[in-house]
Design a protein around this motif. Structure first.
Motif, PDB file in Angstrom:
ATOM      1  N   ALA A 170      28.848  11.644  74.120  1.00  0.00           N
ATOM      2  CA  ALA A 170      30.007  12.043  73.787  1.00  0.00           C
ATOM      3  C   ALA A 170      31.588  10.558  74.709  1.00  0.00           C
ATOM      4  O   ALA A 170      32.267  10.543  74.065  1.00  0.00           O
ATOM      5  CB  ALA A 170      30.361  13.171  73.982  1.00  0.00           C
TER       6      ALA A 170
ATOM      7  N   ASP B  29      28.615  18.937  77.761  1.00  0.00           N
ATOM      8  CA  ASP B  29      30.414  18.824  77.502  1.00  0.00           C
ATOM      9  C   ASP B  29      30.947  18.065  78.236  1.00  0.00           C
ATOM     10  O   ASP B  29      30.769  18.281  79.413  1.00  0.00           O
ATOM     11  CB  ASP B  29      30.337  19.543  76.965  1.00  0.00           C
TER      12      ASP B  29
ATOM     13  N   THR C 248      33.822  18.248  72.604  1.00  0.00           N
ATOM     14  CA  THR C 248      32.504  18.231  71.375  1.00  0.00           C
ATOM     15  C   THR C 248      32.096  19.399  70.146  1.00  0.00           C
ATOM     16  O   THR C 248      32.418  20.993  71.233  1.00  0.00           O
ATOM     17  CB  THR C 248      30.794  18.123  72.071  1.00  0.00           C
TER      18      THR C 248
END
Length: 354
Positions: free
Chosen positions: A240, A271, A289
Motif C-alpha cells: 500500500a 493496513d 485500503t
C-alpha cells in the motif's frame, strides 16, 4: 477458504495461545527459535526477543530443532503452515565471501521443512536490520498504541553502511545467485519461497539500498528464476506504500489479481495510513485500503493459502512490550478477517454443501 493463521514464536504463552485458539485459529506461522528474524524482529523497535536458549545442541534451522517446534505447536492444537525465518543470510544478500555457507544453511532448512511438511518459507532481502519504526506508541483510536515511521527521523539514525559501499545491483546479483541455488532445492522439497517486501518500502535505508520496495521490483524478482517455488509474501501494508499504489497506477486488489495464486502463497492482511515518508499502522477497519475488495480479489483468484494479521494495535491494559504483537489487537483482527472471509467465501456449512 483461506488458511487463517497467527504468528507465534515457538515459546508457549498459555493465556494468549488459548485465546487465539478460542478465536478460531488453529494454524501457525512461526520463526526458528533464536535464528535471524527471531532475533531481529522486536529489536528493530526497541523490544528485544523474549526467548531463552535451551540446552539442545542443534542449530535452529536443523530438522531436529524444527521438529521440536512443530511438536510444541501441536501440543496446543496448532499446525505449523509457514516459517518467517531463516539462518542468517546477510552475506548472501550483500554478495560477500561466506555466502555459500549461509545458503547451504538455508538449503538444510528447506530440506527439513519438506520432510516435515511445512510448505511455505517467507524471507526478506533487508540486510543488517529488520522492519523499521520510529515510534512504537503513537496514539490511535481510543488511545490504542500503534507503530509509526517518520523517514526524517529514521534516516537520521546511525548509518548501516558507508555511502556507496553497497549498490542496488550488487544486491540484485546476490538475490539472483541465491535464487539459482535455493529454488531448485525448494522445488524438490515441495516448499515455496515467499519474499517479503522491504519494510518500510523505501529505496534506501541509512545508506543501504532496499531493492524490494516497489511493485516493479517484485515483477523483476519473479522473472529472475520463474518457478512455482519462487513467490512472494503479499504484505498489504507494505504494498500500500509502494509508489505504484500511492500514485494511483494500480491498487491492492488489482495487484492481487495480477500476481495470482501462482505467485502469492502467503498473505499479511494488514493496513496503514500515510505514505512511505510518514505512515502509521492502524486497525484493520480504519486504513487506506479497501479491505473487503481485497478479500473479494483473493476469492476471485482462488487463494486458499496462509493469511495472517500483522502489526496490530496495542489495546487498553496491555504493556506494549511487543509493539504490533500484543494479544487483544490480534483477536480484533482475527474476527475482522474471519468475518470478511465468510462474507466472500461463504459460511463453512454452505461451502461443505457445494
Amino acid at each position: 477458504m483461506i488458511t487463517l493463521s497467527e504468528f507465534l514464536p515457538p515459546r508457549p504463552e498459555e493465556s494468549s495461545w488459548r485465546l487465539i485458539r478460542q478465536a478460531g485459529v488453529d494454524n501457525v506461522v512461526g520463526v526458528l527459535n533464536g535464528a535471524e528474524q527471531d532475533q531481529r524482529m522486536f529489536a528493530s523497535v526497541g523490544a528485544g526477543p523474549d526467548w531463552n536458549a535451551d540446552d539442545r545442541d542443534e542449530v535452529p534451522w536443523s530438522q531436529r530443532a524444527l521438529k521440536h517446534n512443530i511438536e510444541t505447536y501441536d501440543d496446543y492444537g496448532f499446525t505449523l503452515v509457514a516459517l518467517e525465518d531463516t539462518a542468517p543470510i546477510d552475506k548472501a544478500r550483500l554478495g560477500l565471501d561466506g555466502r555459500d555457507e549461509q545458503i547451504d544453511n538455508v538449503i538444510t532448512q528447506i530440506k527439513a521443512m519438506g520432510r516435515l511438511g511445512v510448505p511455505t518459507l517467507a524471507y526478506n532481502w533487508m540486510a543488517l536490520s529488520s522492519w523499521g519504526r520510529t515510534d512504537i506508541a503513537l496514539a490511535d483510536r481510543g488511545g490504542a498504541y500503534v507503530t509509526a515511521y517518520d523517514r526524517a527521523i529514521g534516516q537520521a539514525q546511525e548509518p548501516l553502511v558507508a555511502p556507496g559501499e553497497v549498490t542496488p545491483e550488487q544486491m540484485w546479483a546476490g538475490l539472483e545467485y541465491f535464487l539459482n541455488a535455493v529454488v531448485p532445492v525448494a522445488e524438490e522439497a515441495g516448499v515455496v519461497l515467499a519474499m517479503h517486501p522491504d519494510d518500510p518500502p523505501q529505496q534506501i535505508d541509512r545508506n543501504l539500498p532496499r531493492i524490494m520496495s516497489s511493485v516493479a521490483s517484485f515483477r523483476r524478482l519473479l522473472s529472475l528464476h520463474p518457478s512455482p517455488s519462487n513467490g512472494m509474501t503479499f504484505c498489504q501494508g507494505n504494498f500500500a506504500l509502494m509508489p505504484e499504489v500511492i500514485d494511483g497506477t494500480t491498487s491492492i486488489p488489482d495487484l492481487i489479481r495480477e500476481f495470482g495464486t501462482e505467485n502469492i502463497p502467503f498473505v499479511h492482511f494488514r493496513d496503514v495510513k500515510g505514505t512511505v515518508e510518514h505512515f502509521q499502522e492502524t486497525f484493520h477497519d480504519a486504513g487506506q485500503t479497501d479491505m473487503p475488495a481485497c478479500m473479494e480479489a483473493y476469492f476471485e483468484i482462488g487463494f486458499e493459502g496462509p493469511m495472517r494479521p500483522d502489526h496490530v494495535p496495542t489495546l487498553a491494559g496491555e504493556p506494549n512490550t511487543r509493539p504490533g504483537y500484543e494479544t487483544l489487537g490480534r483477536l480484533f483482527a482475527i474476527g475482522y478477517i474471519r468475518g470478511l472471509e465468510q462474507s466472500v467465501y461463504g459460511h463453512p456449512a454452505a461451502r461443505q454443501e457445494r
